[in-house]
Design a protein around this motif. Structure first.
Motif, PDB file in Angstrom:
ATOM      1  N   TYR A 125       0.812  -1.220   0.000  1.00 11.25           N
ATOM      2  CA  TYR A 125       0.000   0.000   0.000  1.00 11.25           C
ATOM      3  C   TYR A 125       0.847   1.271   0.000  1.00 11.25           C
ATOM      4  CZ  TYR A 125      -3.909  -3.064   0.508  1.00 11.25           C
ATOM      5  OH  TYR A 125      -4.839  -4.039   0.256  1.00 11.25           O
ATOM      6  N   LEU A 126       2.132   1.120   0.395  1.00 20.52           N
ATOM      7  CA  LEU A 126       3.016   2.282   0.394  1.00 20.52           C
ATOM      8  C   LEU A 126       3.464   2.654  -1.021  1.00 20.52           C
ATOM      9  CD1 LEU A 126       5.085   1.349   3.546  1.00 20.52           C
ATOM     10  CD2 LEU A 126       3.621   3.334   3.351  1.00 20.52           C
ATOM     11  N   ILE A 152      -5.602   5.910  11.211  1.00 18.89           N
ATOM     12  CA  ILE A 152      -6.669   5.405  10.331  1.00 18.89           C
ATOM     13  C   ILE A 152      -7.522   6.578   9.846  1.00 18.89           C
ATOM     14  CG2 ILE A 152      -8.800   4.037  10.253  1.00 18.89           C
ATOM     15  CD1 ILE A 152      -7.425   1.999  12.097  1.00 18.89           C
ATOM     16  N   PRO A 201      -1.609   3.091  -5.544  1.00 16.31           N
ATOM     17  CA  PRO A 201      -2.549   4.196  -5.301  1.00 16.31           C
ATOM     18  C   PRO A 201      -3.846   3.746  -4.642  1.00 16.31           C
ATOM     19  CG  PRO A 201      -2.690   3.519  -7.572  1.00 16.31           C
ATOM     20  CD  PRO A 201      -1.649   2.647  -6.940  1.00 16.31           C
ATOM     21  N   ILE A 202      -3.729   2.911  -3.630  1.00 22.61           N
ATOM     22  CA  ILE A 202      -4.907   2.369  -2.955  1.00 22.61           C
ATOM     23  C   ILE A 202      -4.790   2.662  -1.463  1.00 22.61           C
ATOM     24  CG2 ILE A 202      -6.194   0.257  -2.413  1.00 22.61           C
ATOM     25  CD1 ILE A 202      -6.360   0.962  -5.372  1.00 22.61           C
ATOM     26  N   ASN A 203      -5.881   3.108  -0.877  1.00 21.55           N
ATOM     27  CA  ASN A 203      -5.896   3.506   0.531  1.00 21.55           C
ATOM     28  C   ASN A 203      -6.058   2.277   1.443  1.00 21.55           C
ATOM     29  OD1 ASN A 203      -6.409   4.696   3.026  1.00 21.55           O
ATOM     30  ND2 ASN A 203      -7.688   6.307   2.168  1.00 21.55           N
ATOM     31  N   PRO A 204      -5.063   2.014   2.304  1.00 18.13           N
ATOM     32  CA  PRO A 204      -5.183   0.833   3.175  1.00 18.13           C
ATOM     33  C   PRO A 204      -6.358   0.937   4.145  1.00 18.13           C
ATOM     34  CG  PRO A 204      -3.356   2.217   3.888  1.00 18.13           C
ATOM     35  CD  PRO A 204      -3.844   2.781   2.576  1.00 18.13           C
ATOM     36  N   ALA A 205      -6.797   2.169   4.428  1.00 16.64           N
ATOM     37  CA  ALA A 205      -7.913   2.336   5.367  1.00 16.64           C
ATOM     38  C   ALA A 205      -9.196   1.715   4.807  1.00 16.64           C
ATOM     39  CB  ALA A 205      -8.123   3.817   5.676  1.00 16.64           C
ATOM     40  N   PHE A 206      -9.246   1.487   3.496  1.00 19.89           N
ATOM     41  CA  PHE A 206     -10.425   0.848   2.906  1.00 19.89           C
ATOM     42  C   PHE A 206     -10.092  -0.540   2.353  1.00 19.89           C
ATOM     43  CE2 PHE A 206     -11.194   5.540   2.237  1.00 19.89           C
ATOM     44  CZ  PHE A 206     -12.156   5.664   3.231  1.00 19.89           C
ATOM     45  N   TRP A 226      -4.890   9.561   2.521  1.00 23.45           N
ATOM     46  CA  TRP A 226      -3.869   8.613   2.061  1.00 23.45           C
ATOM     47  C   TRP A 226      -3.562   8.870   0.595  1.00 23.45           C
ATOM     48  CZ3 TRP A 226      -0.891   4.936   4.531  1.00 23.45           C
ATOM     49  CH2 TRP A 226      -0.095   4.155   3.683  1.00 23.45           C
ATOM     50  N   THR A 227      -4.578   8.885  -0.202  1.00 24.58           N
ATOM     51  CA  THR A 227      -4.410   9.138  -1.622  1.00 24.58           C
ATOM     52  C   THR A 227      -5.699   9.659  -2.206  1.00 24.58           C
ATOM     53  OG1 THR A 227      -3.797   8.180  -3.765  1.00 24.58           O
ATOM     54  CG2 THR A 227      -4.906   6.724  -2.240  1.00 24.58           C
ATOM     55  N   TYR A 268      -2.409   4.587  16.266  1.00 25.21           N
ATOM     56  CA  TYR A 268      -2.828   3.820  15.081  1.00 25.21           C
ATOM     57  C   TYR A 268      -4.266   4.177  14.702  1.00 25.21           C
ATOM     58  CZ  TYR A 268      -3.302  -0.093  11.834  1.00 25.21           C
ATOM     59  OH  TYR A 268      -3.505  -0.856  10.704  1.00 25.21           O
ATOM     60  N   ILE A 306       1.954  -2.732   8.760  1.00 25.66           N
ATOM     61  CA  ILE A 306       0.559  -2.508   9.127  1.00 25.66           C
ATOM     62  C   ILE A 306       0.214  -1.027   8.956  1.00 25.66           C
ATOM     63  CG2 ILE A 306      -1.232  -3.073  10.806  1.00 25.66           C
ATOM     64  CD1 ILE A 306       0.810  -4.707  12.329  1.00 25.66           C
ATOM     65  N   PRO A 307       0.105  -0.551   7.717  1.00 28.16           N
ATOM     66  CA  PRO A 307      -0.294   0.849   7.547  1.00 28.16           C
ATOM     67  C   PRO A 307      -1.712   1.042   8.080  1.00 28.16           C
ATOM     68  CG  PRO A 307      -0.370  -0.295   5.444  1.00 28.16           C
ATOM     69  CD  PRO A 307       0.238  -1.248   6.436  1.00 28.16           C
ATOM     70  N   PRO A 308      -2.095   2.302   8.343  1.00 25.06           N
ATOM     71  CA  PRO A 308      -3.383   2.555   8.994  1.00 25.06           C
ATOM     72  C   PRO A 308      -4.578   1.941   8.268  1.00 25.06           C
ATOM     73  CG  PRO A 308      -2.339   4.601   8.216  1.00 25.06           C
ATOM     74  CD  PRO A 308      -1.330   3.536   8.111  1.00 25.06           C
ATOM     75  N   GLY A 309      -5.351   1.160   9.002  1.00 24.94           N
ATOM     76  CA  GLY A 309      -6.557   0.559   8.442  1.00 24.94           C
ATOM     77  C   GLY A 309      -6.321  -0.795   7.797  1.00 24.94           C
ATOM     78  N   HIS A 310      -5.054  -1.145   7.552  1.00 22.67           N
ATOM     79  CA  HIS A 310      -4.747  -2.481   7.021  1.00 22.67           C
ATOM     80  C   HIS A 310      -5.230  -3.524   8.026  1.00 22.67           C
ATOM     81  CE1 HIS A 310      -2.036  -5.825   5.717  1.00 22.67           C
ATOM     82  NE2 HIS A 310      -2.277  -5.315   4.519  1.00 22.67           N
ATOM     83  N   SER A 311      -5.102  -3.198   9.315  1.00 20.13           N
ATOM     84  CA  SER A 311      -5.755  -3.949  10.391  1.00 20.13           C
ATOM     85  C   SER A 311      -6.786  -3.034  11.032  1.00 20.13           C
ATOM     86  CB  SER A 311      -4.763  -4.322  11.485  1.00 20.13           C
ATOM     87  OG  SER A 311      -3.926  -5.357  11.066  1.00 20.13           O
ATOM     88  N   GLU A 351     -12.529  -3.569   3.403  1.00 22.81           N
ATOM     89  CA  GLU A 351     -13.860  -3.525   2.778  1.00 22.81           C
ATOM     90  C   GLU A 351     -13.757  -3.749   1.277  1.00 22.81           C
ATOM     91  OE1 GLU A 351     -15.180   0.579   3.912  1.00 22.81           O
ATOM     92  OE2 GLU A 351     -15.170   0.903   1.735  1.00 22.81           O
TER      93      GLU A 351
END
Lengths: 449, 274
Positions: free
Chosen positions: A137-138, B189, A141-146, B196-197, B185, A287-292, A149
């Motif tokens: 995700y780093l 989020i 171009p995809i947000n790990p927070a989503f 994020w992007t 953390y 574990i970027p934000p939202g990945h977990s 889902e």
């Protein structure tokens, strides 16, 4: 029934990178200027040759992975790799562990490519669905927070696309598609087996068990893997069935040689490279934000602090062996560990990484490992005929055109209207005047009717 | 009938320094934490992607001249993360409703970093509600240059990029215990959901033309996290803008030089005709 399935797992390492002191991470930030395409060619050739060889050695399946922007694995497109292996083998199942669903802007692309592979291979595909590591995700171009889902929505969409007649409309939170109707449909019915790897999320374990998907651990210490498999069995019970060992596999790179000492001598540097260099990255990449979820992150970090769990690149070789991140030894040692610890204690039916190119291991060493595994370990876990498990299942397609013609039923005739002919004719015979005259205007029946 | 669901508050760890107990206002079901002090014209200060849960020295200095309100964005500080938070526009609408509930008609809006982006968006959507706009080392528009990736930097290395005066980090940085790591953390989020992007809004530059209120851009002497070019871009795009540089500062200039920052903002707001 064979008590243990042996999967070759190839991750396509690119090991020709600067010395460890100069590389804080083999992921995300290591410049691709270090990736020489000529050396990359050798990596692909050697890895693919090993994958193809797995069929002749008698492995139960070949698995390939997916990662992005890393020297650990130059395999961002596992479906391409799988196509190469499929084209060069005939019966062995081939799995993509991949595809990283959230990274796709359009999950229908996954439904299409996996179905293509399944149809072309004659129903040999194992379909992994993965979240992708945090590291992906780093650089995408995809947000790990989503990510989670997106993962489950893409999953639901693909399964529906494979199991319900199209076209249908998909109105999701992440994807809106007016006509979901992918061609082709997969050959295996209702769809190829789904495998999902986990690195510790109990939600994933529970969902896998509910859906009866194959759950696999990846590079976890054995005690941790056991917690996941126990969780799977418990969730299966809660869903009203008893999980079969064949629904679970443990990924543990294994190297076997003539003696324990010789095995360590040969494997040590390569397996150390795998964990110390290949998997080297700062902890927070993982574990970027939202990945977990926050809860799952807190329990993971809490457990790490409590048990003093180390990052992969901080583990000594002795620790790698002791905690069963890897298994190294003579055929007797390896067989005993597989039997007592994996078949009996963990209750799994598959080992992933019972062969493969581990780190910068030369091809002769990879093949030697595979040969001893095939001749001295595999037979101990197989029926008297020594056959891999897939040989004991009916193939969804006959091997020859005659067999397939005998079993598939009539195809719909491709009809066309021609000038001067009063009725539609079967295109395939339209060049034969007698067949046009004799058709008498009667439409052939459609196979689907 | 209201479709609004109450979102429960969680137990949040308290930072060592500058913590004060917040007030809570329920805004469409979301218990929104805010701190308020002072009298005079109302200044709403929107925080950045960290240093929440605190009544910062810069707020206190401004409160000597103004009625300062420092709310915590959805998902930050002691305001829980609502499931509907997907973008900056959700935060803008949230604050519009919050200001209505607080009976605020027109405010001096100040935003730091991520809060600067939110403030700029708010001003573009509701230009009539903004008496003046102050953006401190803001993000949200493109300037053709980009700084380091704050997510790649990670929770430890970020502080030395935020501050140029490293001796001041300890006063504001969170402690490395499990509660704080977990809290951080959770807040990350919320940051990721918003930014994020992409980390900019391509529609914002044109919309900024709607902002008729006078604007101040507060810039760092040497911002090593968010390029100064972004601040200059805002100065160029806002119809009535000027900028000021706070000496000896990096990105977190509000924490490094609170007195100079409060003085610059105070003088600017004081000069705006009511």
């Amino acid at each position: 029934m064979n008590s243990l399935d042996f999967y070759l797992f190839n991750t396509f390492h690119y090991p020709y990178i600067p010395p460890v002191e100069d590389v804080p991470s083999s992921w995300v930030t290591l410049s691709n200027k270090y990736c020489d395409p000529k050396l990359a060619h050798e990596v692909y050739r050697e890895n693919l040759d090993v994958c193809v060889a797995a069929e002749k050695f008698g492995f139960d399946g070949v698995l390939v992975n997916e990662h992005h922007v890393t020297a650990y694995s130059i395999q961002p497109a596992p479906n391409l790799t799988a196509m190469n292996i499929i084209a060069r083998t005939s019966r062995i199942p081939v799995g993509m562990i991949g595809n990283a669903l959230p990274l796709y802007a359009n999950p229908i692309r996954v439904a299409e490519e996996v179905a293509m592979l399944d149809v072309i291979s004659g129903g040999r595909v194992i379909c992994g669905f993965v979240l992708g590591t945090g590291m992906e995700y780093l650089s995408q171009p995809i947000n790990p927070a989503f990510a989670r889902e997106r993962f489950w929505e893409a999953h639901d969409l693909i399964i529906k696309a494979w199991t319900q007649d199209g076209p249908f409309v998909w109105e999701g939170d992440n994807f809106h598609i007016p006509n979901v109707n992918p061609w082709p449909r997969p050959l295996q019915q209702p769809h190829p087996p789904i495998w999902i790897p986990g690195i510790g999320s109990l939600d994933t374990v529970r969902k896998c068990a509910e859906l009866r998907y194959h759950y696999m651990t990846v590079f976890s210490p054995q005690w941790f893997a056991k917690r996941m498999f126990d969780g799977y069995r418990k969730s299966a019970e809660e869903s009203g069935y008893e999980a079969s060992p064949k629904q679970m596999s443990a990924a543990v790179p294994t190297y076997v040689a003539e003696t324990d000492e010789q095995a360590h001598r040969e494997a040590k540097a390569h397996l150390t490279w795998l964990y110390h260099i290949g998997l080297r990255h700062p902890a927070h990449y993982h574990i970027p934000p939202g990945h977990s979820t926050k809860a799952s992150f807190t329990s993971f970090i809490g457990a790490r602090m409590k048990y003093g769990m180390k990052d992969h690149d901080q583990l000594s070789y002795e620790e790698l062996v002791k905690d069963r991140y890897i298994i190294v030894g003579s055929a007797q040692t390896v067989a005993q560990i597989y039997q007592e610890e994996y078949v009996e204690k963990l209750g799994v039916g598959g080992i992933i990484g019972a062969g493969g190119v581990f780190g910068p291991m030369p091809q002769w060493m990879v093949m030697k490992n595979m040969q001893i595994m095939a001749e001295e370990v595999m037979p101990l876990f197989r029926d008297a005929d020594g056959q891999p498990s897939y040989m004991k299942r009916p193939s969804p397609l006959g091997a020859t055109l005659a067999e397939r013609a005998a079993t598939r039923g009539p195809a719909t005739a491709p009809m066309v209207r021609l000038d001067g002919v009063p009725h539609a004719v079967d295109t395939r015979r339209a060049h034969v005047p007698e067949t046009i005259a004799n058709a008498g205007g009667e439409m052939p029946r459609y196979a689907a009717e | 009938m209201s479709a609004v669901l109450e979102i429960p508050r969680e137990t949040i760890p308290r930072p060592r320094n500058h913590y004060t107990e917040p007030h809570f206002l329920t805004v469409e079901g979301l218990p929104t934490a805010y701190r308020r002090k002072g009298t005079g014209e109302t200044v709403v200060f929107l925080h950045g992607a960290g240093m929440t849960r605190m009544w910062l020295p810069v707020y206190d200095l401004l409160a000597q001249r103004f009625d300062v309100i420092a709310p915590e964005h959805p998902g930050f500080g002691e305001t829980p993360l609502p499931p509907w938070l997907r973008g900056i526009d959700d935060v803008v609408l949230h604050y519009h409703e919050m200001f209505r509930l607080l009976g605020l008609s027109r405010v001096h809006l100040v935003g730091f970093s991520l809060g600067g982006w939110i403030a700029a968006e708010f001003a573009a959507f509701y230009p009539d509600l903004v008496k003046s706009l102050t953006l401190i080392t803001p993000i949200g528009v493109r300037a053709g240059v980009s700084g380091p990736d704050l997510f790649e930097l990670g929770p430890e290395r970020i502080w030395t990029h935020l501050f140029n005066q490293h001796d001041k980090i300890a006063e504001f940085a969170s402690e490395p215990n499990l509660d704080e790591i977990s809290f951080g953390y959770g807040e990350a989020i919320a940051i990721a959901r918003l930014a994020w992007t992409p980390r900019y809004n391509i529609q914002l530059p044109r919309r900024l033309n709607r902002v008729k209120a006078p604007a101040l851009i507060v810039r760092a002497a040497d911002d090593r996290l968010i390029p100064d070019a972004i601040a200059l871009q805002y100065e160029k795009l806002l119809p009535d803008a000027r900028s000021v540089v706070i000496p000896r500062t990096g990105h977190a200039l509000i924490a490094e030089e609170p007195a100079a920052t409060a003085a610059a903002i105070g003088d600017f707001i004081g000069s705006v005709r009511p």
